[in-house]
Design a protein around this motif. Structure first.
Motif, short mmCIF file in Angstrom:
data_model
loop_
_atom_site.label_atom_id
_atom_site.label_comp_id
_atom_site.label_asym_id
_atom_site.label_seq_id
_atom_site.Cartn_x
_atom_site.Cartn_y
_atom_site.Cartn_z
N LEU A 82 -35.62 -35.07 -48.97
CA LEU A 82 -34.88 -35.26 -50.22
C LEU A 82 -35.76 -35.73 -51.37
CD1 LEU A 82 -31.64 -36.88 -48.78
CD2 LEU A 82 -31.93 -34.55 -49.66
N ASN A 83 -36.83 -36.45 -51.07
CA ASN A 83 -37.70 -36.94 -52.14
C ASN A 83 -39.05 -36.20 -52.16
OD1 ASN A 83 -37.89 -38.71 -54.37
ND2 ASN A 83 -39.18 -40.11 -53.20
N GLU A 84 -39.18 -35.23 -51.28
CA GLU A 84 -40.37 -34.36 -51.24
C GLU A 84 -41.66 -35.16 -51.09
OE1 GLU A 84 -39.88 -32.23 -54.87
OE2 GLU A 84 -38.12 -31.16 -54.15
N LEU A 85 -41.64 -36.15 -50.22
CA LEU A 85 -42.84 -36.94 -49.93
C LEU A 85 -43.49 -36.42 -48.65
CD1 LEU A 85 -41.50 -40.57 -50.53
CD2 LEU A 85 -43.01 -39.27 -52.02
N GLY A 86 -44.77 -36.69 -48.49
CA GLY A 86 -45.44 -36.37 -47.24
C GLY A 86 -44.90 -37.24 -46.12
N TRP A 87 -45.25 -36.89 -44.88
CA TRP A 87 -44.70 -37.61 -43.74
C TRP A 87 -45.11 -39.08 -43.73
CZ3 TRP A 87 -40.73 -35.85 -41.33
CH2 TRP A 87 -40.52 -34.48 -41.23
N LEU A 88 -46.35 -39.36 -44.03
CA LEU A 88 -46.81 -40.75 -44.02
C LEU A 88 -46.14 -41.58 -45.11
CD1 LEU A 88 -48.59 -42.85 -42.68
CD2 LEU A 88 -50.47 -42.11 -44.17
N ASP A 89 -46.03 -41.01 -46.32
CA ASP A 89 -45.35 -41.72 -47.40
C ASP A 89 -43.87 -41.90 -47.11
OD1 ASP A 89 -47.64 -42.07 -48.94
OD2 ASP A 89 -47.40 -40.15 -49.97
N SER A 90 -43.26 -40.91 -46.47
CA SER A 90 -41.85 -41.03 -46.09
C SER A 90 -41.66 -42.14 -45.07
CB SER A 90 -41.35 -39.70 -45.50
OG SER A 90 -41.41 -38.68 -46.45
N PHE A 91 -42.56 -42.18 -44.09
CA PHE A 91 -42.51 -43.22 -43.07
C PHE A 91 -42.71 -44.60 -43.70
CE2 PHE A 91 -44.72 -45.85 -39.87
CZ PHE A 91 -43.75 -45.87 -38.88
N LEU A 92 -43.64 -44.70 -44.64
CA LEU A 92 -43.89 -45.97 -45.32
C LEU A 92 -42.66 -46.44 -46.08
CD1 LEU A 92 -45.75 -48.24 -46.33
CD2 LEU A 92 -46.50 -46.68 -48.14
N ASN A 93 -42.04 -45.55 -46.84
CA ASN A 93 -40.85 -45.92 -47.60
C ASN A 93 -39.71 -46.33 -46.68
OD1 ASN A 93 -40.85 -45.52 -50.70
ND2 ASN A 93 -42.16 -43.90 -49.92
N ALA A 94 -39.49 -45.57 -45.61
CA ALA A 94 -38.42 -45.91 -44.67
C ALA A 94 -38.70 -47.26 -44.01
CB ALA A 94 -38.29 -44.81 -43.62
N SER A 95 -39.95 -47.50 -43.66
CA SER A 95 -40.31 -48.79 -43.04
C SER A 95 -40.07 -49.95 -43.99
CB SER A 95 -41.78 -48.78 -42.62
OG SER A 95 -42.02 -47.77 -41.69
#
Length: 113
Positions: free
Chosen positions: A45-58
């Motif tokens: 939904l926010n078109e982030l890479g996997w690592l950045d997505s994981f960081l935001n979710a964390s």
């Protein structure tokens, strides 16, 4: 898995450790699923890479807040609901994880009654 009742003896140490491990495993699985939901949401939904997505979710799941700016309305809707979901999941997970320890403590206090 039921807890022992007030009139029952204290659970043996080995069984208590197994209970703590079971509740701990359940807690970590719940956190892992929640983290997976957040990672997928931020990635798609926010078109982030996997690592950045994981960081935001964390960061959201831990109560720290997002790292990257949200790019569109869909991402903002997701982040809003994920933040509320994360707060509930985090508190519930802590409660589940600590429940056998709290129960044993309270059960020890009432053994003399």
């Amino acid at each position: 898995m039921d807890f022992e009742r007030r009139s029952e003896p204290l659970l043996p140490r080995r069984q208590f450790i197994l209970r703590v491990l079971w509740y701990g495993t359940f807690s970590f699985v719940l956190l892992g699923i929640s983290l997976g939901i957040g990672t997928l949401g931020y990635h798609y939904l926010n078109e982030l890479g996997w690592l950045d997505s994981f960081l935001n979710a964390s960061m959201i799941l831990a109560g720290m807040g997002p790292v990257d700016a949200l790019k569109n309305d869909g991402a903002k809707w997701f982040a809003s609901f994920y933040a509320v979901f994360s707060g509930v999941v985090f508190l519930s997970t802590v409660a589940v994880f600590l429940s056998p320890i709290a129960h044993r403590f309270l059960h020890k206090l009432h053994l003399g009654d």
